[in-house]
Design a protein around this motif. Sequence first.
Motif, short mmCIF file in Angstrom:
data_model
loop_
_atom_site.label_atom_id
_atom_site.label_comp_id
_atom_site.label_asym_id
_atom_site.label_seq_id
_atom_site.Cartn_x
_atom_site.Cartn_y
_atom_site.Cartn_z
N GLU A 115 -10.37 7.40 0.60
CA GLU A 115 -9.08 6.81 0.92
C GLU A 115 -8.83 6.75 2.43
O GLU A 115 -8.13 5.86 2.92
CB GLU A 115 -7.97 7.63 0.24
N TYR A 130 -16.12 -0.45 -7.63
CA TYR A 130 -14.97 -0.43 -8.55
C TYR A 130 -14.87 -1.73 -9.33
O TYR A 130 -14.70 -1.73 -10.54
CB TYR A 130 -13.69 -0.18 -7.75
N GLY B 54 -10.53 5.04 -8.80
CA GLY B 54 -10.41 3.81 -8.00
C GLY B 54 -9.00 3.26 -7.95
O GLY B 54 -8.56 2.78 -6.91
N SER B 55 -8.29 3.34 -9.07
CA SER B 55 -6.95 2.74 -9.09
C SER B 55 -6.02 3.44 -8.10
O SER B 55 -5.09 2.83 -7.57
CB SER B 55 -6.36 2.82 -10.50
N ILE B 56 -6.29 4.72 -7.84
CA ILE B 56 -5.47 5.45 -6.86
C ILE B 56 -6.03 5.22 -5.45
O ILE B 56 -5.29 4.91 -4.52
CB ILE B 56 -5.46 6.96 -7.17
N ILE B 57 -7.36 5.37 -5.36
CA ILE B 57 -7.99 5.26 -4.03
C ILE B 57 -7.71 3.89 -3.41
O ILE B 57 -7.42 3.79 -2.22
CB ILE B 57 -9.52 5.47 -4.14
N PHE B 58 -7.82 2.85 -4.23
CA PHE B 58 -7.73 1.49 -3.67
C PHE B 58 -6.38 0.84 -3.93
O PHE B 58 -6.28 -0.39 -3.97
CB PHE B 58 -8.85 0.63 -4.28
#
Lengths: 166, 214
Positions: A115, A130, B54-58
């Motif tokens: 992040e 992803y 991924g849904s949080i990271i991106f």
Amino acid sequence: MIGSITDIELDEIITKYRPIITFKVKKSIGGQTPDWEDIANEIITNVIDKVKSGEFRGESSIGTYIFTITKRRIIDHIRGKSKILRHAPEVDPFPQPHVYFENKEKAETLANAIESLKPKYKEILYLYYYKDLSREEVAQKLGIPPNRVSERVNYAQKLLKKILKP
Amino acid sequence: MKKCNNESKIDDYLLNRMSEDERESFEIHYFTCPVCFKKIVERNELISVIKDKGSIIFKDIQEPRQERKPSIFESITALISPKQWAVAAVSAALILVIAIGFAPNLKKQSPQFFINDDLVRGESITLISPVININSVPDQFTWKSSGKDVEYKIYIYNSHPLWTTTTKNTSITLPEAVQAKMVPGEKYSWQVKSFSPEGTLIAVSRKVQFQITN
């Protein structure tokens, strides 16, 4: 040669190959399947027995020999489950991180590190891993040549290692 | 860490983008290649986390909407690996260092001088005499010409300005009154500046020191 493999050397072989065998088993039958640990242990016991009994004659490398034992055991497992074996075992859909991360904190730390990456690197990880786009598709989206995709992914991983370095 | 030519196959293996034969061949390889296996594990951890979180990271990522082709420049630069870029950069730096090192020998550097606090660049005036220690009070000061219609201003100092005058010649005779002020054993220095007919400073000499040794 079989006769020359001492117990110490055998211990070293097992220490070296246990993670490789475990990885292959998890990837083939799925780490969420509770059987993986038993299968991996069976393979290791089998390797020890075969090496000790002299069945391993050193005709191939020990790595290739262990791979063959591992592959056969996985096929047997799948055959036992499905009773039908048309091909080699199908690979498992991508498993959840807890399968590969013994320590949940480690996964969390890695997620935070991703992040914190610059948008350029985050974007490529997002599209390539992803969104599961091919190298060519990512290249087209970002307007870069396909070989640059792998380079950028590799560099992103290098940066992550740097961030996570204790 | 050591490199292996098969490292490029790691992503295809982990993302299940290999044929059955390719997969088996790569598996046999990593059973015997610790370098590849270590990288497989690292990459697998990365992919696993991305797939899971991924849904949080991106969450802030805005997918590029417009697809574009690589520019000609990007296509050309892609042919050169980062390693080759690094070699090119080091070579360029070396050439620059050598060029800077040799440049002063190739061309005489333009002098810098100050008027009040302003730095000025210009030609230098070469002083001819006196430039070394002398055994009697000098009566004449000589320097090289710095052009036609130039007016020179000469300054003579001991610890303070001693005397100054202007001339259009390239030498001056020191007045006896000034010579009388100069005594053996003392250190003196002198300097010449030249000005254009419009009064613009165009050249300055170094400040040369001499001693009357007698």
